[in-house]
Enzyme design. Sequence first.
Site, short mmCIF file in Angstrom:
data_model
loop_
_atom_site.label_atom_id
_atom_site.label_comp_id
_atom_site.label_asym_id
_atom_site.label_seq_id
_atom_site.Cartn_x
_atom_site.Cartn_y
_atom_site.Cartn_z
N LYS A 118 0.81 -1.22 0.00
CA LYS A 118 0.00 0.00 0.00
C LYS A 118 0.85 1.27 0.00
O LYS A 118 0.45 2.30 -0.54
CB LYS A 118 -0.95 0.00 1.19
CG LYS A 118 -2.11 -0.97 0.99
CD LYS A 118 -3.26 -0.66 1.91
CE LYS A 118 -4.48 -1.53 1.57
NZ LYS A 118 -4.27 -2.95 1.95
N GLU A 144 -9.84 6.93 4.23
CA GLU A 144 -10.71 6.03 4.96
C GLU A 144 -9.93 4.75 5.21
O GLU A 144 -8.98 4.44 4.49
CB GLU A 144 -11.96 5.71 4.13
CG GLU A 144 -11.82 4.59 3.11
CD GLU A 144 -10.86 4.88 1.97
OE1 GLU A 144 -10.66 6.06 1.65
OE2 GLU A 144 -10.29 3.92 1.40
N SER A 169 1.53 -9.86 -1.07
CA SER A 169 1.21 -8.43 -0.93
C SER A 169 1.58 -7.86 0.43
O SER A 169 1.80 -6.65 0.55
CB SER A 169 -0.28 -8.20 -1.20
OG SER A 169 -1.07 -9.06 -0.40
C1 LIG Z 1 -5.16 -3.95 1.55
C2 LIG Z 1 -4.45 -5.22 1.25
C3 LIG Z 1 -4.83 -6.06 0.18
C4 LIG Z 1 -6.03 -5.79 -0.68
O1 LIG Z 1 -5.99 -4.61 -1.40
P1 LIG Z 1 -5.77 -4.58 -2.99
O2 LIG Z 1 -6.07 -3.18 -3.35
O3 LIG Z 1 -6.72 -5.57 -3.62
O4 LIG Z 1 -4.37 -4.96 -3.24
C5 LIG Z 1 -4.09 -7.19 -0.08
N1 LIG Z 1 -3.02 -7.52 0.68
C6 LIG Z 1 -2.63 -6.76 1.73
C7 LIG Z 1 -1.45 -7.18 2.53
C8 LIG Z 1 -3.33 -5.59 2.05
O5 LIG Z 1 -2.93 -4.84 3.11
#
Ligand SMILES: *Cc1c(COP(=O)(O)O)cnc(C)c1O
Length: 398
Positions: free
Chosen positions: A89, A111, A377
């Site tokens: 993010k 948000e 992610s």
């Molecule tokens: C917020 C988040 C997501 C989901 O958000 P996307 O916009 O779909 O990428 C996925 N993995 C992690 C670790 C997150 O913090």
Amino acid sequence: MNYHADQNGYYGIFGGAYIPEILHSNVEKLRDAYLRIMNEEGFKKEFHGLLRDYVGRPSPLYFARRLSEKYGARIYLKREDLNHTGAHKINNTIGQILLARRMGKLRIIAETGAGQHGVATATVCALMNMQCVVYMGETDIARQALNVRKMEMLGAEVRPVASGNKTLKDATNEAIRDWCCNPSDTHYIIGSTVGPHPYPDMVARFQSVISEEIGQQLSEHEGRDHPDYLIACVGGGSNAAGTFYRYLNDERVKLIAVEAAGRGMETGESAATIHLGREGIIHGSRTLVMQTEDGQIVEPYSISAGLDYPGIGPIHANLSAARRAEVLAATDDEALRAAFELTAIEGIIPALESAHALAALAMKTFRPHDVVALTVSGRGDKDMDTYLAHFDKFNRRP
Ligand SMILES: *Cc1c(COP(=O)(O)O)cnc(C)c1O
């Protein structure tokens, strides 16, 4: 076929900007400025400098030997979990705050649901000495005390939202209301590839550093700049959009998006928006929405807070409709199993969101020479309570 946004922010029939009159000039100013600013040499230099020195990029592309043996392919993990603040993010929040400063904004609002986007936003506001207000539902505040404290320690004001279910959707409505009242000095940082144009395109561009790096790193590892498969989880779709970005129009590369099936697709407790949603408008964008017959938004459910969103980025709605991407869904249990497996055989505790992408490995049959790049992610620290609650069922006996 071109799978990028057109001039008006449409991906096929999805996208666009469906917003109240009072927001028109805000969104229009952003739309007119974002590409020009993002293409300035000075901007690129500052953005990539911070990604390198503050976030720690490039994130490694790690060849996962034991995972590869298990699933019979050459599997690489894109390690967004190693970024500062523990997820992808921050790539987007750094980009947007630099943009906001160049547009003369002094105040940032956001948000947050589970608090991940709120923490990433509060982090860059501390870095840039900007005023920061984060809207968060009261239910989420109670569930995510640690992230609330982090945001406060970073100097942000967390404003509790008491309307509706007191969760993400309600916090979003409050943030929009704030933006309406403070159009000239405030920038609204949206955390995923959702919202009105230009947000989905802008966020995808900031996250596209993920796929640029995958291309360079695969060239070093494999002697070619493209994989056979890309796999990522989708909540709103930003890490998946960033992973796919440079390969969107490269049909040699198979794209796999994985959404959250929650307790199961037929249980009424899931967040599998692409599978179960119908066309509608949510937060300013025409996309697929989980809704009842008469158009009421259905509360989504997933064990992972980051995937728990009743809409989906318009880019992914279109990739699915055009059959450019394959969309799979992993249940809570499948994700938990995948998280414990990665931890046991590679020594990496993934975020629960990322575990949904990992769960897709068991759903596909690969050929031994297939090159698979899968985006992790985020890291699992924030999910330890959930992992511990399911420890006896999923932990492999030593
Ligand atoms: C917020 C988040 C997501 C989901 O958000 P996307 O916009 O779909 O990428 C996925 N993995 C992690 C670790 C997150 O913090």
